[in-house]
Each structure stands twice: as structure tokens, then as C-alpha cells.
Write a protein that holds these residues in place. Structure first.
Motif, short mmCIF file in Angstrom:
data_model
loop_
_atom_site.label_atom_id
_atom_site.label_comp_id
_atom_site.label_asym_id
_atom_site.label_seq_id
_atom_site.Cartn_x
_atom_site.Cartn_y
_atom_site.Cartn_z
N PHE A 47 79.57 -78.04 -54.25
CA PHE A 47 80.46 -76.88 -53.88
C PHE A 47 80.95 -76.17 -55.02
O PHE A 47 81.70 -76.89 -55.86
N ALA A 48 80.21 -74.94 -55.02
CA ALA A 48 81.33 -74.46 -56.82
C ALA A 48 82.41 -73.05 -56.35
O ALA A 48 81.75 -72.26 -55.84
N TYR A 49 83.26 -73.59 -56.00
CA TYR A 49 84.80 -72.44 -55.82
C TYR A 49 85.16 -71.70 -57.26
O TYR A 49 85.53 -72.03 -58.17
N LEU A 50 85.54 -70.11 -57.20
CA LEU A 50 85.84 -69.41 -57.75
C LEU A 50 87.88 -69.83 -57.89
O LEU A 50 87.83 -70.00 -56.80
N GLN A 51 88.06 -70.36 -59.40
CA GLN A 51 89.26 -70.72 -59.67
C GLN A 51 89.79 -69.52 -60.44
O GLN A 51 89.60 -69.18 -60.98
N PHE B 241 94.63 -74.06 -52.03
CA PHE B 241 94.76 -73.55 -52.79
C PHE B 241 94.46 -72.31 -52.75
O PHE B 241 93.49 -71.34 -53.75
N HIS B 242 94.30 -71.68 -51.52
CA HIS B 242 93.62 -71.16 -50.89
C HIS B 242 92.02 -70.52 -51.52
O HIS B 242 91.97 -69.79 -52.03
N LEU B 243 91.62 -71.59 -51.82
CA LEU B 243 89.43 -71.44 -51.68
C LEU B 243 89.53 -71.51 -50.41
O LEU B 243 89.50 -72.09 -49.70
N ARG B 244 88.61 -70.28 -50.25
CA ARG B 244 88.01 -70.20 -49.17
C ARG B 244 86.48 -70.54 -48.63
O ARG B 244 85.58 -71.89 -49.36
N GLU B 245 85.51 -69.48 -49.11
CA GLU B 245 84.27 -69.90 -48.74
C GLU B 245 83.77 -70.12 -50.31
O GLU B 245 84.05 -69.60 -51.38
N PHE C 77 75.07 -72.87 -61.89
CA PHE C 77 74.88 -72.28 -60.95
C PHE C 77 74.16 -70.73 -62.22
O PHE C 77 75.09 -70.29 -62.78
N PRO C 78 73.28 -70.36 -61.85
CA PRO C 78 72.91 -69.58 -62.30
C PRO C 78 72.85 -67.93 -61.70
O PRO C 78 73.68 -67.13 -62.98
N GLY C 79 74.00 -67.95 -61.19
CA GLY C 79 74.50 -66.36 -60.60
C GLY C 79 75.60 -67.06 -61.42
O GLY C 79 76.07 -65.38 -61.11
N ALA C 80 76.65 -67.55 -61.90
CA ALA C 80 78.09 -67.80 -62.24
C ALA C 80 78.21 -66.27 -62.58
O ALA C 80 77.32 -66.52 -63.67
N GLU D 245 80.18 -65.06 -66.09
CA GLU D 245 80.38 -65.72 -67.65
C GLU D 245 81.80 -65.68 -67.34
O GLU D 245 82.08 -67.07 -68.40
N ASP D 246 81.86 -65.80 -67.53
CA ASP D 246 84.08 -65.05 -68.03
C ASP D 246 84.94 -65.63 -66.40
O ASP D 246 86.16 -65.24 -66.96
N ALA D 247 84.48 -66.00 -65.15
CA ALA D 247 85.26 -66.74 -64.55
C ALA D 247 85.48 -67.98 -64.33
O ALA D 247 84.87 -68.53 -65.51
N THR D 248 86.21 -69.05 -64.16
CA THR D 248 86.52 -70.32 -64.00
C THR D 248 85.83 -70.88 -62.79
O THR D 248 86.35 -70.36 -61.31
#
Ligand SMILES: *[C@@H]1O[C@H](CO)[C@@H](O)[C@H](O)[C@H]1NC(C)=O
Ligand SMILES: *[C@@H]1O[C@H](CO)[C@@H](O)[C@H](O)[C@H]1NC(C)=O
Length: 225
Positions: free
Chosen positions: A155-159, A186-190, A83-86, A88-91
Motif C-alpha cells: 500500500f502507498a499512502y500519502l504522507q 496518523f490519520h491515514l485513510r484510503e 507508483f507511476p501515478g505518484a 512528484e512533490d508529494a511524500t
């Protein structure tokens, strides 16, 4: 002797080529065609790349029938999912599912959960290195014979919270996963990014070009001999 062999091969080449054309009836069949998914299926192609050995990034493509790729993918280990657009300090949470289990026309086991990893660091997501809490270990795509093409979706979700888990019931089987229920819990949406590729059982011989048509077309019967 070496020169002789080489000359012989030069002489033979057109003959062999001619023979191939006769057998397959189509020269194009000899090349390895990477065909892109249709526009409808390409809707999911948003920012994720999936790399398998030999194939490279196969996101938004059909797994080609050549070089035994459709067989090899059933035992290759987990792909790189980049995910090149990730951030960096997110999970992130990575999900891989097959909505077409056991077949697209009768998906009574939708979703088949192939892979579920939580706590993936943004820096790793950027590199395609999927490591974290493996709630479901990677299971390669192995579509059963004569069930047509299956979609394999990523799918990659922001955790944003810790301790994402499967219910005991969910952990008991990969089949018929209520993915929506999991996402809601876990309130994961888009998803932040997604992609998919398609493949079918390697023993189902039609080319990518023949997908959707009946596998008993004259051309296929000829090729199966
Ligand atoms: C159940 O949980 C274990 C431990 O987290 C995991 O390794 C395994 O893959 C899970 N099984 C399924 C079917 O998801
Ligand atoms: C995480 O969730 C599991 C299952 O819901 C629970 O058993 C465990 O105590 C939780 N751990 C933490 C640190 O909250």
C-alpha cells in the motif's frame, strides 16, 4: 563431430519430449505459467507495480513455481515498487504486509509487517526506488511449509505530516501488527495505490493450477517422485 552431435540431438529430441510427457503426464507443466489472481484478489490491484529480478512486475500474479522462483523470492533483496501515478512533490508511506500469517485459515499473527518506509519522495515512488525512513526493514516473503498460499500486500499512502513512527511495542515484533491502529494514529485513510501477489512455500510442490485443491491429488503425487 559437431554436425554429428547436432544430428543426434535432433533424433533424440522427440524421444526426450515423449519421455517428459510420460513422466509428467502433461506437456503444459514444462512451461512457466504466470497466473493472474482471481477477480476477488485483484480488487487490491490499483496503480502499484512490484518488480523482482527475473520475474518482472509480479503485481496481481501468483509467483510461478518454475525456475525456483518461489525459493529465490525468499532471499532476493527488496523489490522495486513503482507508483507511476505518484505526485512528484508529494511524500508517501510504503507498507508491505502478509495478512495470512501463519496461514490464511488461521491468521493469528495478522498482519505480519514485512516492510515499512516513510518519507518516500514522489519522484522516487514514480521510479520504484523505495528510500526514506525505514521503520521496518524489508523482510522477504518466506511462507512456512504447508500453510498454503499467502497474500503479500503493498500500500502507498500519502504522507501529510512528519514524524511517522512505530510504538515501541510495535517495533518489538513484526507479528500481529494492528495496522488499523497505526493508520488511525496518523490519520491515514484510503491508500493512493495498492497491489498484492501470492506465493507459497517452495517445498509445497503443487502447480499454481492446483492451488486450493488437496496436495495429495494423484497428479501431484506423480510429480513429486
Ligand atoms: C525497529 O526499528 C528499527 C529502527 O527504526 C528498524 O530498523 C527495525 O526494522 C524495527 N524492527 C521492527 C521489527 O519493525
Ligand atoms: C518524533 O516522534 C518520536 C516518537 O513519538 C519523538 O520521540 C520525537 O521527539 C519526535 N520528533 C520530532 C522532531 O517531532
Amino acid at each position: 563431430m559437431v554436425t554429428m552431435g547436432w544430428t543426434m540431438r535432433l533424433v533424440m529430441a522427440p524421444l526426450l519430449l515423449g519421455l517428459t510427457v510420460v513422466i509428467t503426464g502433461n506437456l503444459e507443466d514444462d512451461s512457466c505459467v504466470y497466473e493472474a489472481l482471481s477477480d476477488t484478489d485483484a480488487v487490491l490491484c490499483k496503480g502499484l507495480e512490484v518488480f523482482y529480478p527475473e520475474l518482472g512486475n509480479i503485481g496481481c500474479m501468483y509467483i510461478p513455481d518454475c525456475n525456483d522462483y518461489r525459493q529465490k523470492i525468499t532471499y532476493w533483496p527488496q523489490p522495486k515498487v513503482k507508483f507511476p501515478g505518484a505526485v512528484e512533490d508529494a511524500t508517501y508511506i510504503l507498507v508491505m504486509v502478509d495478512p495470512d500469517a501463519p496461514s490464511k485459515s488461521f491468521p493469528k499473527a495478522r498482519f505480519w509487517r514485512h516492510w515499512l518506509v516513510t518519507d518516500v519522495k514522489g519522484t522516487d515512488m514514480k521510479k520504484g526506488k523505495i528510500q526514506g525512513q525505514e521503520l521496518s526493514s524489508y523482510q522477504p516473503p518466506s511462507p512456512p511449509a504447508r500453510t498454503g498460499f499467502h497474500r503479500y500486500q503493498f500500500f502507498a499512502y500519502l504522507q501529510e505530516r512528519k514524524n511517522i513512527s512505530l510504538l515501541r511495542k510495535e517495533n518489538m515484533t513484526r507479528a500481529s501488527w494492528k495496522m488499523d491502529g497505526f493508520l488511525n494514529r496518523f490519520h491515514l485513510r484510503e491508500p493512493e495505490a495498492s497491489t498484492q501477489f501470492m506465493t507459497q512455500n517452495y517445498q509445497d510442490s503443487p502447480d499454481v493450477q492446483d492451488r486450493g485443491r488437496e496436495s495429495s491429488s494423484p497428479k501431484n503425487r506423480l510429480k513429486q517422485r
